[in-house]
Motif scaffolding. Structure first.
Motif, PDB file in Angstrom:
ATOM      1  N   GLU A 185      26.824 -24.510 -18.475  1.00  0.00           N
ATOM      2  CA  GLU A 185      26.916 -22.921 -18.605  1.00  0.00           C
ATOM      3  C   GLU A 185      25.625 -22.369 -18.216  1.00  0.00           C
ATOM      4  N   THR A 186      24.400 -22.979 -18.258  1.00  0.00           N
ATOM      5  CA  THR A 186      23.315 -22.326 -17.908  1.00  0.00           C
ATOM      6  C   THR A 186      22.990 -22.448 -16.377  1.00  0.00           C
ATOM      7  N   ALA A 187      23.468 -23.594 -15.767  1.00  0.00           N
ATOM      8  CA  ALA A 187      23.076 -23.976 -14.463  1.00  0.00           C
ATOM      9  C   ALA A 187      23.544 -22.946 -13.392  1.00  0.00           C
ATOM     10  N   PRO A 188      24.809 -22.436 -13.679  1.00  0.00           N
ATOM     11  CA  PRO A 188      25.500 -21.350 -12.568  1.00  0.00           C
ATOM     12  C   PRO A 188      24.703 -20.166 -12.535  1.00  0.00           C
ATOM     13  N   THR A 189      23.691 -19.823 -13.551  1.00  0.00           N
ATOM     14  CA  THR A 189      23.048 -18.566 -13.882  1.00  0.00           C
ATOM     15  C   THR A 189      21.477 -18.712 -13.274  1.00  0.00           C
ATOM     16  N   GLN A 190      21.220 -19.591 -12.952  1.00  0.00           N
ATOM     17  CA  GLN A 190      19.704 -20.088 -12.380  1.00  0.00           C
ATOM     18  C   GLN A 190      19.611 -20.341 -10.926  1.00  0.00           C
ATOM     19  N   ILE A 191      18.711 -19.874 -10.205  1.00  0.00           N
ATOM     20  CA  ILE A 191      18.363 -20.186  -8.838  1.00  0.00           C
ATOM     21  C   ILE A 191      17.033 -20.858  -8.855  1.00  0.00           C
ATOM     22  N   PRO A 192      17.327 -22.507  -8.638  1.00  0.00           N
ATOM     23  CA  PRO A 192      15.975 -23.161  -8.694  1.00  0.00           C
ATOM     24  C   PRO A 192      15.014 -22.702  -7.309  1.00  0.00           C
ATOM     25  N   LEU A 193      13.773 -22.783  -7.623  1.00  0.00           N
ATOM     26  CA  LEU A 193      12.714 -22.748  -6.599  1.00  0.00           C
ATOM     27  C   LEU A 193      12.967 -23.670  -5.537  1.00  0.00           C
ATOM     28  N   PRO A 194      12.600 -23.434  -4.335  1.00  0.00           N
ATOM     29  CA  PRO A 194      12.929 -24.343  -3.333  1.00  0.00           C
ATOM     30  C   PRO A 194      12.319 -25.983  -3.550  1.00  0.00           C
ATOM     31  N   ASP A 195      11.170 -26.165  -4.254  1.00  0.00           N
ATOM     32  CA  ASP A 195      10.535 -27.604  -4.448  1.00  0.00           C
ATOM     33  C   ASP A 195      11.496 -28.292  -5.416  1.00  0.00           C
ATOM     34  N   ALA A 196      12.156 -27.553  -6.472  1.00  0.00           N
ATOM     35  CA  ALA A 196      12.960 -28.060  -7.446  1.00  0.00           C
ATOM     36  C   ALA A 196      14.533 -28.306  -6.721  1.00  0.00           C
ATOM     37  N   ALA A 197      14.803 -27.315  -5.959  1.00  0.00           N
ATOM     38  CA  ALA A 197      16.229 -27.563  -5.158  1.00  0.00           C
ATOM     39  C   ALA A 197      16.177 -28.948  -4.178  1.00  0.00           C
ATOM     40  N   ALA A 198      14.941 -28.974  -3.594  1.00  0.00           N
ATOM     41  CA  ALA A 198      14.867 -30.152  -2.964  1.00  0.00           C
ATOM     42  C   ALA A 198      15.135 -31.574  -3.497  1.00  0.00           C
ATOM     43  N   GLY A 245      17.003 -31.732  -6.167  1.00  0.00           N
ATOM     44  CA  GLY A 245      18.336 -31.698  -7.019  1.00  0.00           C
ATOM     45  C   GLY A 245      17.937 -31.371  -8.617  1.00  0.00           C
ATOM     46  N   GLU A 246      16.834 -30.428  -8.793  1.00  0.00           N
ATOM     47  CA  GLU A 246      16.235 -30.219 -10.125  1.00  0.00           C
ATOM     48  C   GLU A 246      16.588 -28.620 -10.232  1.00  0.00           C
ATOM     49  N   THR A 247      16.405 -28.116 -11.455  1.00  0.00           N
ATOM     50  CA  THR A 247      16.608 -26.615 -11.632  1.00  0.00           C
ATOM     51  C   THR A 247      15.264 -26.041 -12.041  1.00  0.00           C
ATOM     52  N   TRP A 248      14.480 -26.545 -12.713  1.00  0.00           N
ATOM     53  CA  TRP A 248      12.947 -26.119 -13.095  1.00  0.00           C
ATOM     54  C   TRP A 248      11.960 -26.828 -12.284  1.00  0.00           C
ATOM     55  N   THR A 249      11.152 -25.870 -12.063  1.00  0.00           N
ATOM     56  CA  THR A 249       9.796 -26.382 -11.407  1.00  0.00           C
ATOM     57  C   THR A 249       8.520 -26.497 -12.365  1.00  0.00           C
ATOM     58  N   ALA A 250       7.889 -27.529 -12.556  1.00  0.00           N
ATOM     59  CA  ALA A 250       6.690 -27.469 -13.398  1.00  0.00           C
ATOM     60  C   ALA A 250       5.644 -26.735 -12.838  1.00  0.00           C
ATOM     61  N   MET A 251       4.887 -26.153 -13.730  1.00  0.00           N
ATOM     62  CA  MET A 251       3.518 -25.501 -13.394  1.00  0.00           C
ATOM     63  C   MET A 251       2.407 -26.175 -14.024  1.00  0.00           C
ATOM     64  N   GLU A 252       1.568 -25.942 -13.207  1.00  0.00           N
ATOM     65  CA  GLU A 252       0.247 -26.765 -13.564  1.00  0.00           C
ATOM     66  C   GLU A 252      -0.577 -25.644 -14.477  1.00  0.00           C
ATOM     67  N   GLU A 253      -0.894 -26.490 -15.554  1.00  0.00           N
ATOM     68  CA  GLU A 253      -1.612 -25.755 -16.615  1.00  0.00           C
ATOM     69  C   GLU A 253      -3.185 -25.741 -16.052  1.00  0.00           C
ATOM     70  N   VAL A 254      -3.660 -24.253 -16.026  1.00  0.00           N
ATOM     71  CA  VAL A 254      -4.858 -24.171 -15.774  1.00  0.00           C
ATOM     72  C   VAL A 254      -6.127 -23.887 -16.905  1.00  0.00           C
ATOM     73  N   PHE A 255      -5.176 -23.330 -18.033  1.00  0.00           N
ATOM     74  CA  PHE A 255      -6.243 -23.032 -19.213  1.00  0.00           C
ATOM     75  C   PHE A 255      -5.445 -23.405 -20.372  1.00  0.00           C
ATOM     76  N   HIS A 256      -6.149 -23.779 -21.364  1.00  0.00           N
ATOM     77  CA  HIS A 256      -5.228 -23.760 -22.762  1.00  0.00           C
ATOM     78  C   HIS A 256      -6.553 -23.774 -23.758  1.00  0.00           C
ATOM     79  N   TYR A 257      -6.143 -23.118 -24.829  1.00  0.00           N
ATOM     80  CA  TYR A 257      -7.225 -22.751 -25.741  1.00  0.00           C
ATOM     81  C   TYR A 257      -6.403 -22.924 -27.170  1.00  0.00           C
ATOM     82  N   ASP A 258      -6.826 -23.920 -27.987  1.00  0.00           N
ATOM     83  CA  ASP A 258      -6.188 -24.012 -29.647  1.00  0.00           C
ATOM     84  C   ASP A 258      -6.994 -22.980 -30.516  1.00  0.00           C
TER      85      ASP A 258
END
Length: 156
Positions: A128-141, A143-156
């Motif tokens: 149901e969800t896949a046809p709604t999404q447009i993978p970024l080029p790195d994920a599409a290459a 065969g994935e949908t989501w691209t991981a992002m790098e965490e540059v800051f975190h505070y608890d």
């Protein structure tokens, strides 16, 4: 009387505070005083931020799906040690993008993701969800949908 109270409070602080702040001293201190709090080792949490595109004409449908996520899908997410899961939408240059954030508390992320992917309810959900999404080029290459992002800051 004030001086005696101050001395007693100081003596208690000297005896108790180091054990409360130093895990190496906690075992010895709690053997003699089982009422002392012992700081428990917190569970390991891995944070993930992901991004993917979204087809403009599918935005309303995507929101409707997520307004009533199937209980079996939510159950599998929990079984796979994912907590605090959120998905956001943001339009950039007149194109909608999805940003997801979740916390993983298990010990085998790859194994848990394989378990999720093998789940029939989750597979139906993704159909149901896949046809709604447009993978970024790195994920599409890959065969994935989501691209991981790098965490540059975190505070608890």
């Amino acid at each position: 009387m004030k001086i005696l109270t101050t001395i007693l409070i100081s003596a208690c602080a000297i005896l108790v505070f180091p054990a409360a702040c130093n895990p190496a001293l906690q075992k010895d201190a709690t053997e003699h005083n089982p009422d002392l709090p012992v700081k428990k080792e917190s569970a390991k949490i891995e944070r993930y931020g992901m991004i993917t595109g979204l087809k403009s004409e599918k935005l309303a449908y995507y929101k409707a799906l997520h307004a009533a996520v199937w209980p079996d899908v939510l159950k599998k997410i929990a079984e796979c040690n994912i907590r605090n899961y959120s998905i956001y939408v943001k339009e950039i240059d007149n194109k909608p993008y999805l940003f997801s954030y979740f916390e993983y508390t298990g010990n085998d992320f790859t194994g848990d993701m394989k378990k999720m992917a093998a789940d029939t309810a989750t597979q139906r959900w993704w159909k149901e969800t896949a046809p709604t999404q447009i993978p970024l080029p790195d994920a599409a290459a890959k065969g994935e949908t989501w691209t991981a992002m790098e965490e540059v800051f975190h505070y608890d």
